[in-house]
Enzyme design. Structure first.
Site, PDB file in Angstrom:
ATOM      1  N   LYS A 163     -51.825 -25.842   9.947  1.00 59.24           N
ATOM      2  CA  LYS A 163     -53.024 -25.871  10.621  1.00 59.24           C
ATOM      3  C   LYS A 163     -53.282 -24.588  11.439  1.00 59.24           C
ATOM      4  CE  LYS A 163     -52.420 -25.966  14.617  1.00 59.24           C
ATOM      5  NZ  LYS A 163     -51.776 -25.082  15.706  1.00 59.24           N
ATOM      6  N   TYR A 251     -56.482 -30.051  17.812  1.00 58.52           N
ATOM      7  CA  TYR A 251     -55.879 -31.240  17.899  1.00 58.52           C
ATOM      8  C   TYR A 251     -56.863 -32.342  18.562  1.00 58.52           C
ATOM      9  CZ  TYR A 251     -51.176 -29.472  16.765  1.00 58.52           C
ATOM     10  OH  TYR A 251     -50.234 -28.840  16.129  1.00 58.52           O
TER      11      TYR A 251
HETATM   12  P1  NAD Z   1     -44.473 -17.702  14.448  1.00 61.64           P
HETATM   13  O1  NAD Z   1     -44.707 -16.300  14.863  1.00 61.64           O
HETATM   14  O2  NAD Z   1     -43.063 -18.317  15.250  1.00 61.64           O
HETATM   15  O3  NAD Z   1     -43.922 -17.608  13.023  1.00 61.64           O
HETATM   16  C1  NAD Z   1     -44.742 -16.982  12.144  1.00 61.64           C
HETATM   17  C2  NAD Z   1     -43.834 -16.757  11.025  1.00 61.64           C
HETATM   18  O4  NAD Z   1     -44.678 -15.853  10.107  1.00 61.64           O
HETATM   19  C3  NAD Z   1     -42.865 -15.023  11.572  1.00 61.64           C
HETATM   20  O5  NAD Z   1     -41.757 -15.565  12.213  1.00 61.64           O
HETATM   21  C4  NAD Z   1     -42.933 -14.477  10.360  1.00 61.64           C
HETATM   22  O6  NAD Z   1     -41.604 -14.693   9.782  1.00 61.64           O
HETATM   23  C5  NAD Z   1     -44.114 -14.578   9.584  1.00 61.64           C
HETATM   24  N1  NAD Z   1     -44.934 -13.462   9.645  1.00 61.64           N
HETATM   25  C6  NAD Z   1     -45.353 -12.916   8.508  1.00 61.64           C
HETATM   26  N2  NAD Z   1     -46.207 -12.000   8.852  1.00 61.64           N
HETATM   27  C7  NAD Z   1     -46.447 -11.583  10.119  1.00 61.64           C
HETATM   28  C8  NAD Z   1     -47.206 -11.135  10.656  1.00 61.64           C
HETATM   29  N3  NAD Z   1     -48.189 -10.309  10.195  1.00 61.64           N
HETATM   30  N4  NAD Z   1     -47.178 -11.367  12.183  1.00 61.64           N
HETATM   31  C9  NAD Z   1     -46.429 -12.307  12.698  1.00 61.64           C
HETATM   32  N5  NAD Z   1     -45.608 -13.013  12.056  1.00 61.64           N
HETATM   33  C10 NAD Z   1     -45.686 -12.846  10.508  1.00 61.64           C
HETATM   34  O7  NAD Z   1     -45.545 -18.663  14.478  1.00 61.64           O
HETATM   35  P2  NAD Z   1     -45.402 -20.119  14.647  1.00 61.64           P
HETATM   36  O8  NAD Z   1     -45.639 -20.770  16.077  1.00 61.64           O
HETATM   37  O9  NAD Z   1     -44.348 -20.693  13.849  1.00 61.64           O
HETATM   38  O10 NAD Z   1     -46.850 -20.762  13.770  1.00 61.64           O
HETATM   39  C11 NAD Z   1     -47.170 -20.491  12.385  1.00 61.64           C
HETATM   40  C12 NAD Z   1     -48.137 -21.319  11.764  1.00 61.64           C
HETATM   41  O11 NAD Z   1     -47.684 -22.876  11.981  1.00 61.64           O
HETATM   42  C13 NAD Z   1     -49.465 -21.135  12.462  1.00 61.64           C
HETATM   43  O12 NAD Z   1     -50.537 -21.154  11.476  1.00 61.64           O
HETATM   44  C14 NAD Z   1     -49.603 -22.365  13.650  1.00 61.64           C
HETATM   45  O13 NAD Z   1     -50.940 -22.616  13.798  1.00 61.64           O
HETATM   46  C15 NAD Z   1     -48.748 -23.419  12.841  1.00 61.64           C
HETATM   47  N6  NAD Z   1     -48.109 -24.258  13.792  1.00 61.64           N
HETATM   48  C16 NAD Z   1     -48.369 -25.504  13.609  1.00 61.64           C
HETATM   49  C17 NAD Z   1     -47.881 -26.457  14.431  1.00 61.64           C
HETATM   50  C18 NAD Z   1     -47.944 -28.039  14.425  1.00 61.64           C
HETATM   51  O14 NAD Z   1     -47.434 -28.696  15.185  1.00 61.64           O
HETATM   52  N7  NAD Z   1     -48.487 -28.356  13.117  1.00 61.64           N
HETATM   53  C19 NAD Z   1     -46.878 -26.037  15.525  1.00 61.64           C
HETATM   54  C20 NAD Z   1     -46.745 -24.655  15.817  1.00 61.64           C
HETATM   55  C21 NAD Z   1     -47.209 -23.687  14.738  1.00 61.64           C
END
Ligand code: NAD
Length: 408
Positions: A163, A251
């Site tokens: 999401k 949420y």
């Molecule tokens: P994050 O920044 O920790 O991870 C994203 C990953 O994407 C990075 O580590 C990197 O490996 C990769 N990436 C590739 N291209 C990138 C760019 N241009 N810039 C930055 N990162 C890039 O983020 P996250 O918190 O893990 O979130 C990732 C996704 O998961 C989002 O869509 C977020 O909304 C979703 N999310 C969902 C939940 C949930 O509870 N369902 C919780 C947190 C995040």
């Protein structure tokens, strides 16, 4: 820790007749606020802080387990979802996709992923003939979901997408169409639909445990500080959209829909950015909206990237109220029904939500079970998000059709 002592992780753990086109003309394009930039692309990032990798690779799963490729090795993938595959009955991590070769190999070694199942963003298309990979899990910044979902479908894989599904309803429509063309499944990772308290809340509201639902309030907030890779992209409009609403407020938006079991007929909203704060040069600091449902129920949704942490849902009916606080965290859910003397529910372990979500998607792939959180749900939610921004930009109430498109 961030700002008021509330970290991002802390947040999760503990008047009608306005058309989209006329709004765009009168407001300098509300829709543009939620469009992803063409220049945005997947790029390797460093290993997130405080990741605990498994000491030994997880044991092999039963023969009919579905192999997933994880696209994006960031905070949520490495700290929450990948460790939870172990608890899923028929899902396992079969491949990894990352733009950081060192991180890819460290994670690959820890999870026992063969070298030829470790892909970069450039070599991703080679995944197509890999029979060990049946599904792709997209955990990239939200502005990359549409592109990588489409690529995964082009490679013949099923897609579980985080999401928000994407940053605009047009992107969602393209993703759904790509899945249909490829004859592959698409599920949005709305984990609350697999969390025992939220499931029980749906059931309680459906049987009128608080009487007729009249007032619903939701709040999801924390004070953000873009000082880590996981926070940096969250201030970039092309990667995150309008900000807190797509990330956290979604949420509350979801809860308003699954507790009322109605679609709003109108929405009025406001947005705010503190002047001169560089965190909010591209995104909003907070978004609040008021929804009116056909039954007469009203929902008030607030979300902020600049206030101390909160994550609650209050649903008040004619004979009682359901208080969920915290409502949709990773763990620690608390839920009380204030009716007939009051009762606190221990609905079950909230942490089962991650593995149950995976097993549900496997049931859809293997048995054709109807997906509880399909792409169409993600599309509906992006339409509502667009209606919220459209109302705020125009400074007036927006009336909606039952499919959440703005009424002409
Ligand atoms: P994050 O920044 O920790 O991870 C994203 C990953 O994407 C990075 O580590 C990197 O490996 C990769 N990436 C590739 N291209 C990138 C760019 N241009 N810039 C930055 N990162 C890039 O983020 P996250 O918190 O893990 O979130 C990732 C996704 O998961 C989002 O869509 C977020 O909304 C979703 N999310 C969902 C939940 C949930 O509870 N369902 C919780 C947190 C995040």
């Amino acid at each position: 820790m961030i700002g008021d002592g509330v970290s991002r992780r802390g947040f999760l753990e503990v008047g009608g007749g306005v058309t989209a086109a006329s709004l765009a003309l009168t407001t300098g394009s509300a829709a543009a606020l939620v469009q992803s930039g063409a220049a945005v692309r997947a790029l390797g990032q460093e290993m997130p802080n405080d990741v605990e990798l498994p000491a030994a690779p997880p044991r092999k799963k039963r023969a009919d387990s579905v192999g997933f490729a994880i696209v994006g090795l960031g905070d949520y993938a490495l700290k929450q979802m990948m460790p939870r595959f172990v608890q899923a009955e028929r899902a396992h991590v079969a491949a990894l996709v990352s733009g950081n070769p060192e991180k890819l190999n460290r994670v690959g070694d820890a999870y026992g992923i063969p070298r030829n199942a470790r892909y970069s963003y450039e070599t991703f298309a080679n995944i197509a003939p890999d029979k060990q990979v049946e599904a792709v899990y997209i955990v990239l910044p939200s502005g990359l979901h549409a592109e990588w979902t489409t690529r995964a479908f082009a490679a013949g894989k099923h897609v579980l997408c985080e999401k928000p599904m994407a940053l605009s309803s047009a992107e969602c429509e393209r993703m759904i169409a790509a899945g249909r063309r490829a004859n592959r499944k698409l599920m949005i990772a709305y984990r609350s639909h697999f969390e025992p308290h939220n499931l029980q809340a749906m059931e309680l509201m459906a049987r009128g445990a608080a009487g007729q639902l009249r007032l619903l309030r939701t709040e999801q907030s924390y004070r953000m500080s873009p000082t880590s890779p996981s926070e940096n992209w969250r201030v970039n409009r092309a990667l995150t959209g309008g900000g807190a609403l797509e990330d956290l407020g979604i949420y509350g938006l979801q809860a308003a829909l699954y507790l009322t079991r109605e679609m709003p007929e109108s929405i009025s909203a406001t947005t705010f950015r503190p002047a001169g704060d560089p965190r909010f040069s591209e995104i909003f600091a907070q978004v609040s909206s008021q929804w009116r449902f056909p039954s007469g129920a009203v929902a008030q949704l607030a979300t902020s990237y600049d206030s101390s942490g909160a994550n609650f849902v209050h649903a008040r009916g004619t004979t009682g109220a359901l208080i969920m606080d915290p409502a949709t965290n990773y763990s620690g859910q608390k839920m009380t029904l204030e009716a007939g003397g009051g009762r606190e529910f221990q609905s079950g372990d909230p942490t089962v939500q991650f593995a149950r979500q995976l097993d549900h998607f496997v049931d859809a792939i293997r048995e054709g079970v109807r997906i509880r959180t399909p792409g169409e749900m993600g599309l509906r939610d992006l339409r509502l998000i667009e209606a919220i921004y459209a109302s705020a930009a125009a400074g007036r109430t927006v009336r909606l059709n039952p499919d959440a498109t703005i009424r002409s």
